[in-house]
Write a protein that holds these residues in place. Structure first.
Motif, mmCIF file in Angstrom:
data_model
loop_
_atom_site.group_PDB
_atom_site.id
_atom_site.type_symbol
_atom_site.label_atom_id
_atom_site.label_comp_id
_atom_site.label_asym_id
_atom_site.label_seq_id
_atom_site.Cartn_x
_atom_site.Cartn_y
_atom_site.Cartn_z
ATOM 1 N N GLU A 304 0.867 -1.106 0.167
ATOM 2 C CA GLU A 304 0.074 -0.037 0.048
ATOM 3 C C GLU A 304 0.812 1.311 -0.073
ATOM 4 O OE1 GLU A 304 -2.495 -0.402 3.324
ATOM 5 O OE2 GLU A 304 -3.704 -1.820 2.534
ATOM 6 N N GLU A 305 1.778 1.182 0.815
ATOM 7 C CA GLU A 305 2.952 2.313 0.855
ATOM 8 C C GLU A 305 3.563 2.695 -0.429
ATOM 9 O OE1 GLU A 305 5.420 1.788 4.115
ATOM 10 O OE2 GLU A 305 3.942 2.246 5.523
ATOM 11 N N THR A 306 3.731 1.445 -1.115
ATOM 12 C CA THR A 306 4.435 1.535 -2.247
ATOM 13 C C THR A 306 3.459 2.091 -3.442
ATOM 14 O OG1 THR A 306 5.770 -0.566 -1.918
ATOM 15 C CG2 THR A 306 5.807 0.208 -4.337
ATOM 16 N N LEU A 307 2.103 1.796 -3.144
ATOM 17 C CA LEU A 307 1.070 2.214 -4.209
ATOM 18 C C LEU A 307 1.068 3.830 -4.166
ATOM 19 C CD1 LEU A 307 -1.317 -0.632 -4.247
ATOM 20 C CD2 LEU A 307 0.163 -0.047 -6.186
ATOM 21 N N ARG A 313 4.724 9.787 -6.500
ATOM 22 C CA ARG A 313 5.724 10.123 -7.542
ATOM 23 C C ARG A 313 5.040 10.798 -8.881
ATOM 24 N NH1 ARG A 313 7.721 7.497 -11.583
ATOM 25 N NH2 ARG A 313 6.336 5.693 -11.282
ATOM 26 N N ALA A 314 3.855 9.922 -9.282
ATOM 27 C CA ALA A 314 3.260 10.446 -10.161
ATOM 28 C C ALA A 314 2.972 12.167 -9.896
ATOM 29 C CB ALA A 314 2.156 9.510 -10.607
ATOM 30 N N LYS A 315 2.013 12.230 -9.099
ATOM 31 C CA LYS A 315 1.974 13.571 -8.808
ATOM 32 C C LYS A 315 3.114 14.738 -8.865
ATOM 33 C CE LYS A 315 -2.032 12.717 -5.927
ATOM 34 N NZ LYS A 315 -2.734 12.908 -4.928
ATOM 35 N N ALA A 316 4.239 14.154 -8.216
ATOM 36 C CA ALA A 316 5.574 14.952 -8.173
ATOM 37 C C ALA A 316 5.851 15.212 -9.542
ATOM 38 C CB ALA A 316 6.752 14.163 -7.234
ATOM 39 N N GLU A 317 5.987 14.169 -10.586
ATOM 40 C CA GLU A 317 6.452 14.059 -11.841
ATOM 41 C C GLU A 317 5.319 15.043 -12.819
ATOM 42 O OE1 GLU A 317 6.324 10.306 -13.474
ATOM 43 O OE2 GLU A 317 8.387 9.685 -12.447
ATOM 44 N N THR A 318 4.027 15.125 -12.452
ATOM 45 C CA THR A 318 3.237 15.875 -13.000
ATOM 46 C C THR A 318 3.447 17.457 -12.652
ATOM 47 O OG1 THR A 318 1.498 14.400 -12.999
ATOM 48 C CG2 THR A 318 0.893 16.720 -13.496
ATOM 49 N N LEU A 319 3.650 17.622 -11.271
ATOM 50 C CA LEU A 319 3.965 19.081 -10.797
ATOM 51 C C LEU A 319 5.295 19.385 -11.352
ATOM 52 C CD1 LEU A 319 3.339 21.319 -9.021
ATOM 53 C CD2 LEU A 319 4.342 20.322 -7.172
ATOM 54 N N ASN A 320 6.235 18.368 -11.292
ATOM 55 C CA ASN A 320 7.607 18.879 -11.855
ATOM 56 C C ASN A 320 7.589 19.368 -13.393
ATOM 57 O OD1 ASN A 320 10.442 19.159 -12.081
ATOM 58 N ND2 ASN A 320 10.924 16.981 -12.238
ATOM 59 N N ARG A 321 6.736 18.306 -14.063
ATOM 60 C CA ARG A 321 6.912 18.915 -15.615
ATOM 61 C C ARG A 321 5.907 20.160 -15.459
ATOM 62 N NH1 ARG A 321 5.389 13.418 -16.171
ATOM 63 N NH2 ARG A 321 3.036 13.858 -15.952
ATOM 64 N N LYS A 322 5.027 20.520 -14.952
ATOM 65 C CA LYS A 322 4.318 21.845 -14.902
ATOM 66 C C LYS A 322 5.270 22.975 -14.505
ATOM 67 C CE LYS A 322 0.313 24.385 -13.003
ATOM 68 N NZ LYS A 322 -1.059 24.128 -12.130
#
Length: 388
Positions: A304-307, A313-322
């Protein structure tokens, strides 16, 4: 037996001869010395033989009846020799040497008489050995029976000790605070006493049955004797042989029974050890099962923690791309515009702080007026007024 007396008389003569030769040994040559040594050895051997014969004759005479030793007139050469010995013992035979030598020849035992005495002594010795062997076998049999009985008692004591330790002592050690320990011990000993009483009753009934069987056999034997069918020595020998065979079978069965008891005791000990191992393995299995369950739960939590980490990580990557897109589209303003915006921002912050201070002062004044108003209303009898 007169030859025995003659040989005994020769011993002092031989000793005197040896003493005389010892005095003159210094005057003889070396060859004569060797001859004398050989002669001494030969005399020693003959003395040993005579001593053995004397011991045998003494044992033979000690076995005879004293009344048979009284001299009587005999017709054979041995009787004549004995009579001549008595006559010579009563007189002075030393004065006539040739006559004494002839009488001594008559006093010797013949070879047949010596063989007869030796054969009788051999038979007596064999009988003594047989009696000694029988007595030794009886004693050995008694000792073996005593050892077997001691082994059986030792096995029973070990079994009783193990059962007491298993049923009473182990429970008392595991549950020290239990007040029923004395009652458990008393109940255990009462059960043991009842078992012993039952065994005694069984043995008493078996003993009574054996007594009845013995009386029946005695009655049958008496009837056979009255009918003229008495047992002969051959029958007794056959019964003795059959009895010995049955005793051997009984000993074999006792040995088998003892071996089986020991095997049962060893098997019981092995079974108890395996039970202890099974109990320890069961406890270990329970511990391992709980450990596996906790590890599975931990694995689920980790998944669960991994998910959640993947989502973050996906949100961070999206924020990072933004942010990277904004950084790519960012245009640096001019210096004059930046200074003007910075100054207006500072003025706005100062005005905000001033208004916040005014609001705080107004709230404090409102609280003061509200308290005063409430006091006035209380003094006038009305209820308190809540502040906005």
């Amino acid at each position: 037996m007169a030859g025995l007396s003659r040989r005994s008389n020769r011993l002092p003569t031989c000793l005197f001869t040896l003493a005389t030769m010892a005095e003159t040994v210094q005057d003889v040559s070396e060859a004569d010395k060797r001859h004398l040594v050989e002669l001494v050895k030969e005399l020693r051997r003959s003395n040993a033989v005579l001593r053995a014969e004397t011991d045998m004759y003494e044992r033979y005479i000690s076995r005879l009846d004293p009344r048979d030793l009284v001299p009587q007139p005999l017709s054979d050469s041995l009787g004549a020799a004995a009579a001549s010995q008595l006559e010579i013992g009563g007189g002075r035979g030393r004065k006539m040497k040739t006559r004494t030598t002839a009488l001594e020849q008559l006093q010797r035992l013949t070879l047949e008489q010596k063989c007869d005495v030796a054969q009788r002594e051999l038979d007596e010795t064999k009988e003594d050995l047989e009696k000694l062997k029988e007595s030794s076998e009886r004693v050995l049999h008694n000792y073996k029976a005593t050892l077997e009985e001691a082994d059986i008692q030792l096995v029973e004591v070990k079994k009783a000790s193990y059962e007491f330790d298993r049923d009473v002592a182990k429970v008392l050690r595991e549950k020290r605070g239990v007040m029923m320990g004395a009652e458990k011990v008393i109940r255990y000993f009462e059960d043991r006493m009842r078992a012993k009483d039952t065994l005694v009753e069984k043995l008493r009934l078996k003993n009574a049955a054996l007594h009845v069987q013995k009386r029946k056999l005695q009655l049958q034997l008496r009837q056979k004797e009255e009918m003229g069918e008495a047992l002969h020595e051959v029958d007794f020998q056959q019964l003795k042989i059959e009895n010995s065979q049955y005793l051997e079978r009984i000993d074999e069965r006792n040995q088998d029974l003892l071996r089986l008891k020991l095997l049962a005791g060893n098997t019981l000990q092995v079974l108890n050890s395996y039970k202890k191992k099974l109990q320890s393995m069961t406890c270990e299995s329970k511990l391992l099962s709980s450990d596996i369950t906790s590890r599975k739960e931990m694995l689920v939590k980790i998944e669960e923690e991994t998910l959640q980490a993947e989502e973050e990580r996906a949100k961070a990557e999206t924020l990072n791309r933004k942010l990277r897109g904004q950084l790519a589209d960012f245009r640096v303003p001019q210096v004059l515009q930046y200074i003007t915006a910075k100054a207006s921002h500072s003025q706005l912050e100062q005005s905000v702080r001033a208004w916040e201070r005014k609001v705080e002062i107004s709230e404090m004044a409102l609280k003061t007026h509200t308290k005063t108003w409430n006091k006035l209303k209380e003094a006038a009898g009305a209820g308190p007024v809540t502040a906005w």
